[in-house]
Scaffold this motif. Structure first.
Motif, PDB file in Angstrom:
ATOM      1  N   SER A   1       0.424  15.246 -20.408  1.00  0.00           N
ATOM      2  CA  SER A   1      -0.671  15.418 -19.461  1.00  0.00           C
ATOM      3  C   SER A   1      -1.664  14.267 -19.587  1.00  0.00           C
ATOM      4  CB  SER A   1      -1.375  16.752 -19.689  1.00  0.00           C
ATOM      5  OG  SER A   1      -2.500  16.867 -18.858  1.00  0.00           O
ATOM      6  N   GLY A   2      -1.974  13.891 -20.823  1.00  0.00           N
ATOM      7  CA  GLY A   2      -2.891  12.776 -21.055  1.00  0.00           C
ATOM      8  C   GLY A   2      -2.337  11.463 -20.541  1.00  0.00           C
ATOM      9  N   ILE A   3      -1.042  11.263 -20.751  1.00  0.00           N
ATOM     10  CA  ILE A   3      -0.402  10.027 -20.288  1.00  0.00           C
ATOM     11  C   ILE A   3      -0.400   9.977 -18.764  1.00  0.00           C
ATOM     12  CG2 ILE A   3       1.802   8.790 -20.163  1.00  0.00           C
ATOM     13  CD1 ILE A   3       2.294   9.813 -23.068  1.00  0.00           C
ATOM     14  N   THR A   4      -0.034  11.086 -18.126  1.00  0.00           N
ATOM     15  CA  THR A   4      -0.006  11.078 -16.659  1.00  0.00           C
ATOM     16  C   THR A   4      -1.406  10.923 -16.081  1.00  0.00           C
ATOM     17  OG1 THR A   4      -0.028  13.501 -16.557  1.00  0.00           O
ATOM     18  CG2 THR A   4       2.130  12.420 -16.467  1.00  0.00           C
ATOM     19  N   LYS A   5      -2.403  11.437 -16.781  1.00  0.00           N
ATOM     20  CA  LYS A   5      -3.788  11.269 -16.324  1.00  0.00           C
ATOM     21  C   LYS A   5      -4.195   9.802 -16.406  1.00  0.00           C
ATOM     22  CE  LYS A   5      -8.404  13.161 -16.906  1.00  0.00           C
ATOM     23  NZ  LYS A   5      -9.227  14.130 -17.614  1.00  0.00           N
ATOM     24  N   LEU A   6      -3.837   9.139 -17.501  1.00  0.00           N
ATOM     25  CA  LEU A   6      -4.143   7.723 -17.675  1.00  0.00           C
ATOM     26  C   LEU A   6      -3.436   6.874 -16.618  1.00  0.00           C
ATOM     27  CD1 LEU A   6      -5.477   5.537 -19.459  1.00  0.00           C
ATOM     28  CD2 LEU A   6      -3.353   5.480 -20.759  1.00  0.00           C
ATOM     29  N   VAL A   7      -2.150   7.120 -16.431  1.00  0.00           N
ATOM     30  CA  VAL A   7      -1.383   6.381 -15.424  1.00  0.00           C
ATOM     31  C   VAL A   7      -1.947   6.657 -14.029  1.00  0.00           C
ATOM     32  CG1 VAL A   7       0.878   6.180 -14.308  1.00  0.00           C
ATOM     33  CG2 VAL A   7       0.724   6.251 -16.794  1.00  0.00           C
TER      34      VAL A   7
ATOM     35  N   HIS B   1       0.830  -1.207   0.000  1.00  0.00           N
ATOM     36  CA  HIS B   1       0.000   0.000   0.000  1.00  0.00           C
ATOM     37  C   HIS B   1       0.868   1.261   0.000  1.00  0.00           C
ATOM     38  CE1 HIS B   1      -3.631   2.325   0.487  1.00  0.00           C
ATOM     39  NE2 HIS B   1      -2.991   3.042   1.398  1.00  0.00           N
ATOM     40  N   ILE B   2       1.926   1.246   0.758  1.00  0.00           N
ATOM     41  CA  ILE B   2       2.836   2.400   0.808  1.00  0.00           C
ATOM     42  C   ILE B   2       3.460   2.635  -0.565  1.00  0.00           C
ATOM     43  CG2 ILE B   2       5.065   3.172   1.733  1.00  0.00           C
ATOM     44  CD1 ILE B   2       4.107   1.972   4.452  1.00  0.00           C
ATOM     45  N   GLU B   3       3.831   1.569  -1.260  1.00  0.00           N
ATOM     46  CA  GLU B   3       4.389   1.698  -2.607  1.00  0.00           C
ATOM     47  C   GLU B   3       3.369   2.349  -3.538  1.00  0.00           C
ATOM     48  OE1 GLU B   3       5.466  -2.247  -3.833  1.00  0.00           O
ATOM     49  OE2 GLU B   3       6.756  -2.511  -2.092  1.00  0.00           O
ATOM     50  N   ILE B   4       2.138   1.842  -3.529  1.00  0.00           N
ATOM     51  CA  ILE B   4       1.099   2.369  -4.409  1.00  0.00           C
ATOM     52  C   ILE B   4       0.781   3.816  -4.051  1.00  0.00           C
ATOM     53  CG2 ILE B   4      -1.315   2.128  -5.130  1.00  0.00           C
ATOM     54  CD1 ILE B   4      -0.940  -0.934  -4.580  1.00  0.00           C
ATOM     55  N   MET B   5       0.657   4.085  -2.750  1.00  0.00           N
ATOM     56  CA  MET B   5       0.345   5.433  -2.279  1.00  0.00           C
ATOM     57  C   MET B   5       1.420   6.417  -2.743  1.00  0.00           C
ATOM     58  SD  MET B   5      -0.769   6.185   1.672  1.00  0.00           S
ATOM     59  CE  MET B   5       0.815   5.706   2.319  1.00  0.00           C
ATOM     60  N   THR B   6       2.665   6.025  -2.668  1.00  0.00           N
ATOM     61  CA  THR B   6       3.774   6.890  -3.081  1.00  0.00           C
ATOM     62  C   THR B   6       3.750   7.100  -4.589  1.00  0.00           C
ATOM     63  OG1 THR B   6       5.059   6.038  -1.212  1.00  0.00           O
ATOM     64  CG2 THR B   6       6.273   7.214  -2.922  1.00  0.00           C
ATOM     65  N   LEU B   7       3.462   6.041  -5.358  1.00  0.00           N
ATOM     66  CA  LEU B   7       3.369   6.176  -6.809  1.00  0.00           C
ATOM     67  C   LEU B   7       2.230   7.116  -7.205  1.00  0.00           C
ATOM     68  CD1 LEU B   7       4.022   2.511  -7.975  1.00  0.00           C
ATOM     69  CD2 LEU B   7       5.403   4.518  -8.535  1.00  0.00           C
ATOM     70  N   VAL B   8       1.106   7.046  -6.495  1.00  0.00           N
ATOM     71  CA  VAL B   8      -0.022   7.936  -6.785  1.00  0.00           C
ATOM     72  C   VAL B   8       0.393   9.385  -6.558  1.00  0.00           C
ATOM     73  CG1 VAL B   8      -2.322   8.659  -5.974  1.00  0.00           C
ATOM     74  CG2 VAL B   8      -1.853   6.251  -6.401  1.00  0.00           C
ATOM     75  N   GLU B   9       1.088   9.644  -5.451  1.00  0.00           N
ATOM     76  CA  GLU B   9       1.543  11.012  -5.173  1.00  0.00           C
ATOM     77  C   GLU B   9       2.510  11.503  -6.241  1.00  0.00           C
ATOM     78  OE1 GLU B   9       0.520  13.341  -3.022  1.00  0.00           O
ATOM     79  OE2 GLU B   9      -1.042  11.861  -2.618  1.00  0.00           O
ATOM     80  N   MET B  10       3.405  10.630  -6.683  1.00  0.00           N
ATOM     81  CA  MET B  10       4.350  11.007  -7.734  1.00  0.00           C
ATOM     82  C   MET B  10       3.617  11.303  -9.037  1.00  0.00           C
ATOM     83  SD  MET B  10       7.433   8.320  -6.943  1.00  0.00           S
ATOM     84  CE  MET B  10       8.416   8.810  -8.341  1.00  0.00           C
ATOM     85  N   ALA B  11       2.598  10.494  -9.365  1.00  0.00           N
ATOM     86  CA  ALA B  11       1.823  10.713 -10.589  1.00  0.00           C
ATOM     87  C   ALA B  11       1.070  12.039 -10.511  1.00  0.00           C
ATOM     88  CB  ALA B  11       0.847   9.549 -10.814  1.00  0.00           C
ATOM     89  N   ARG B  12       0.529  12.357  -9.338  1.00  0.00           N
ATOM     90  CA  ARG B  12      -0.168  13.640  -9.175  1.00  0.00           C
ATOM     91  C   ARG B  12       0.787  14.810  -9.420  1.00  0.00           C
ATOM     92  NH1 ARG B  12      -3.143  11.760  -4.041  1.00  0.00           N
ATOM     93  NH2 ARG B  12      -5.063  10.986  -4.944  1.00  0.00           N
ATOM     94  N   ALA B  13       1.968  14.721  -8.852  1.00  0.00           N
ATOM     95  CA  ALA B  13       2.958  15.791  -9.023  1.00  0.00           C
ATOM     96  C   ALA B  13       3.355  15.920 -10.496  1.00  0.00           C
ATOM     97  CB  ALA B  13       4.183  15.523  -8.158  1.00  0.00           C
ATOM     98  N   GLN B  14       3.558  14.790 -11.173  1.00  0.00           N
ATOM     99  CA  GLN B  14       3.914  14.815 -12.593  1.00  0.00           C
ATOM    100  C   GLN B  14       2.789  15.410 -13.426  1.00  0.00           C
ATOM    101  OE1 GLN B  14       6.724  13.847 -14.378  1.00  0.00           O
ATOM    102  NE2 GLN B  14       7.722  13.757 -12.397  1.00  0.00           N
ATOM    103  N   HIS B  15       1.543  15.077 -13.086  1.00  0.00           N
ATOM    104  CA  HIS B  15       0.405  15.575 -13.857  1.00  0.00           C
ATOM    105  C   HIS B  15       0.255  17.091 -13.724  1.00  0.00           C
ATOM    106  CE1 HIS B  15      -3.321  15.458 -16.039  1.00  0.00           C
ATOM    107  NE2 HIS B  15      -3.927  16.107 -15.063  1.00  0.00           N
ATOM    108  N   GLU B  16       0.526  17.614 -12.554  1.00  0.00           N
ATOM    109  CA  GLU B  16       0.422  19.060 -12.341  1.00  0.00           C
ATOM    110  C   GLU B  16       1.388  19.828 -13.232  1.00  0.00           C
ATOM    111  OE1 GLU B  16       0.955  19.725  -8.178  1.00  0.00           O
ATOM    112  OE2 GLU B  16      -0.940  18.764  -7.649  1.00  0.00           O
ATOM    113  N   ASP B  17       2.556  19.245 -13.501  1.00  0.00           N
ATOM    114  CA  ASP B  17       3.576  19.912 -14.312  1.00  0.00           C
ATOM    115  C   ASP B  17       3.475  19.579 -15.804  1.00  0.00           C
ATOM    116  OD1 ASP B  17       4.598  20.957 -11.976  1.00  0.00           O
ATOM    117  OD2 ASP B  17       6.108  19.388 -11.730  1.00  0.00           O
ATOM    118  N   ALA B  18       2.630  18.630 -16.154  1.00  0.00           N
ATOM    119  CA  ALA B  18       2.573  18.141 -17.537  1.00  0.00           C
ATOM    120  C   ALA B  18       1.659  18.992 -18.415  1.00  0.00           C
ATOM    121  CB  ALA B  18       2.099  16.694 -17.545  1.00  0.00           C
ATOM    122  N   LYS B  19       1.993  18.982 -19.703  1.00  0.00           N
ATOM    123  CA  LYS B  19       1.187  19.683 -20.711  1.00  0.00           C
ATOM    124  C   LYS B  19       1.059  18.776 -21.927  1.00  0.00           C
ATOM    125  CE  LYS B  19       2.404  24.351 -19.417  1.00  0.00           C
ATOM    126  NZ  LYS B  19       3.610  24.763 -18.827  1.00  0.00           N
ATOM    127  N   GLY B  20      -0.001  18.971 -22.683  1.00  0.00           N
ATOM    128  CA  GLY B  20      -0.189  18.254 -23.943  1.00  0.00           C
ATOM    129  C   GLY B  20      -0.322  16.754 -23.757  1.00  0.00           C
TER     130      GLY B  20
END
Length: 136
Positions: A36-42, A14-33
């Protein structure tokens, strides 16, 4: 495997998944084009994994604090199993290694679930949901 070892395994996953979710959120905030779609899907895939993990934890009466305490190179997650509190410590490097393995597993899973592609000579109609086969 003992019940306690199984609980710790669920906590670690759970800690691994929780950390990956937080990393994906951070990546999505900075992503464009496209990124952004890829980070949203992931992110949505990981959110599903997180929800399944929460279900497994709930079934075992396990609770984990969302935000870890930082102690040097270690992260400390407070957890409770059936009302009994504990502290799960993990080094950041070890957590990264576990997360890398998990991402590789996800990649293998995604490769196995291939989306069929139309042939190259297929022409698309104006309605994006329909495509026109070329005349033989």
């Amino acid at each position: 495997m003992t019940a306690e070892a199984e609980d710790l395994q669920l906590i670690q996953e759970h800690i691994e998944i929780m950390t990956l979710v937080e990393m994906a959120r951070a990546q999505h905030e900075d992503a464009k084009g496209t990124r952004s779609g890829i980070t949203k899907l992931v992110g949505s895939f990981l959110q599903g994994e997180l929800e399944r993990s929460l279900g497994r934890l709930k079934a075992r009466r396990i609770w984990i604090k969302d935000k870890p305490e930082r102690a040097g190179l270690k992260l400390q997650f407070t957890y409770s199993v059936a009302g009994k509190r504990g502290l799960y410590e993990i080094e950041r490097a070890t957590l990264r290694a576990y997360m890398t393995e998990r991402v590789e597993d996800y990649s293998d899973l995604i490769i196995k679930v291939q989306i069929p592609r139309p042939p190259l000579d297929v022409k698309y109609a104006k309605d994006k949901h329909m495509f026109i086969q070329p005349n033989p």
